[in-house]
Design a protein around this motif. Structure first.
Motif, PDB file in Angstrom:
ATOM      1  N   THR A   1      47.555  50.804  36.633  1.00  0.00           N
ATOM      2  CA  THR A   1      48.876  51.327  37.005  1.00  0.00           C
ATOM      3  C   THR A   1      49.201  51.161  38.484  1.00  0.00           C
ATOM      4  O   THR A   1      50.243  51.627  38.938  1.00  0.00           O
ATOM      5  CB  THR A   1      49.111  52.799  36.583  1.00  0.00           C
TER       6      THR A   1
ATOM      7  N   CYS B   1      52.988  51.709  39.284  1.00  0.00           N
ATOM      8  CA  CYS B   1      53.962  51.306  38.270  1.00  0.00           C
ATOM      9  C   CYS B   1      54.936  52.456  38.016  1.00  0.00           C
ATOM     10  O   CYS B   1      54.528  53.623  37.981  1.00  0.00           O
ATOM     11  CB  CYS B   1      53.241  50.927  36.974  1.00  0.00           C
TER      12      CYS B   1
ATOM     13  N   THR C   1      54.798  56.256  35.635  1.00  0.00           N
ATOM     14  CA  THR C   1      53.413  56.468  35.232  1.00  0.00           C
ATOM     15  C   THR C   1      53.164  57.930  34.911  1.00  0.00           C
ATOM     16  O   THR C   1      53.446  58.819  35.704  1.00  0.00           O
ATOM     17  CB  THR C   1      52.442  56.000  36.333  1.00  0.00           C
TER      18      THR C   1
ATOM     19  N   PRO D   1      51.849  53.557  32.108  1.00  0.00           N
ATOM     20  CA  PRO D   1      53.015  53.183  32.908  1.00  0.00           C
ATOM     21  C   PRO D   1      54.287  53.205  32.063  1.00  0.00           C
ATOM     22  O   PRO D   1      54.232  53.286  30.833  1.00  0.00           O
ATOM     23  CB  PRO D   1      52.679  51.765  33.353  1.00  0.00           C
TER      24      PRO D   1
ATOM     25  N   CYS E   1      53.163  47.324  32.481  1.00  0.00           N
ATOM     26  CA  CYS E   1      53.427  47.079  33.894  1.00  0.00           C
ATOM     27  C   CYS E   1      52.602  45.878  34.340  1.00  0.00           C
ATOM     28  O   CYS E   1      51.458  45.726  33.927  1.00  0.00           O
ATOM     29  CB  CYS E   1      53.034  48.316  34.705  1.00  0.00           C
TER      30      CYS E   1
ATOM     31  N   ASP F   1      50.521  45.058  36.595  1.00  0.00           N
ATOM     32  CA  ASP F   1      49.740  45.674  37.656  1.00  0.00           C
ATOM     33  C   ASP F   1      48.685  44.699  38.186  1.00  0.00           C
ATOM     34  O   ASP F   1      48.637  43.543  37.789  1.00  0.00           O
ATOM     35  CB  ASP F   1      49.107  47.001  37.202  1.00  0.00           C
TER      36      ASP F   1
END
Length: 111
Positions: free
Chosen positions: A79, A89, A92, A97, A104, A106
């Motif tokens: 995240t 993100c 979250t 997320p 996301c 990430d």
């Protein structure tokens, strides 16, 4: 100085041994290598690691710094994203997320 006859000079940066961000393995048995303080890297410890200058923590405290590749990088926790893992993100909740309704992008190269 280091080496058998102490003729080798430890790396300098910004006018200081190991850029003032580490210590040199000096003395007659020393190698001349810098041992960098937490948050700094490079041959002369002149490179602040990602996130250290803005948060005081490597990878902003949201990841780990990986040095096992030719190009070191932050491996962000789930995240989190960005080169220094400083972005979370959106939406979250815990480890989910996007309010649990999506994914996301990430990681260090996420957006």
């Amino acid at each position: 100085f280091f080496g058998f006859d102490c003729s080798g000079q430890c790396p300098y940066g910004f006018g200081k041994v190991c850029s003032g961000n580490g210590s040199c393995d000096d003395g007659s048995l020393g190698t001349g290598a810098c041992r960098c303080s937490y948050g700094y890297g490079g041959v002369d410890c002149s490179l602040p690691l990602p996130g250290i200058t803005s948060t005081g923590k490597v990878c902003s405290g949201n990841g780990v710094y990986v040095t096992t590749t030719s190009t070191p990088y932050c491996q962000c926790n789930a995240t989190y994203y960005g080169l220094d893992c400083s972005h979370q993100c959106p939406g979250t909740v815990g480890t989910l997320p996007c309010s649990g309704n999506g994914t996301c992008s990430d990681g260090s190269d996420g957006n």
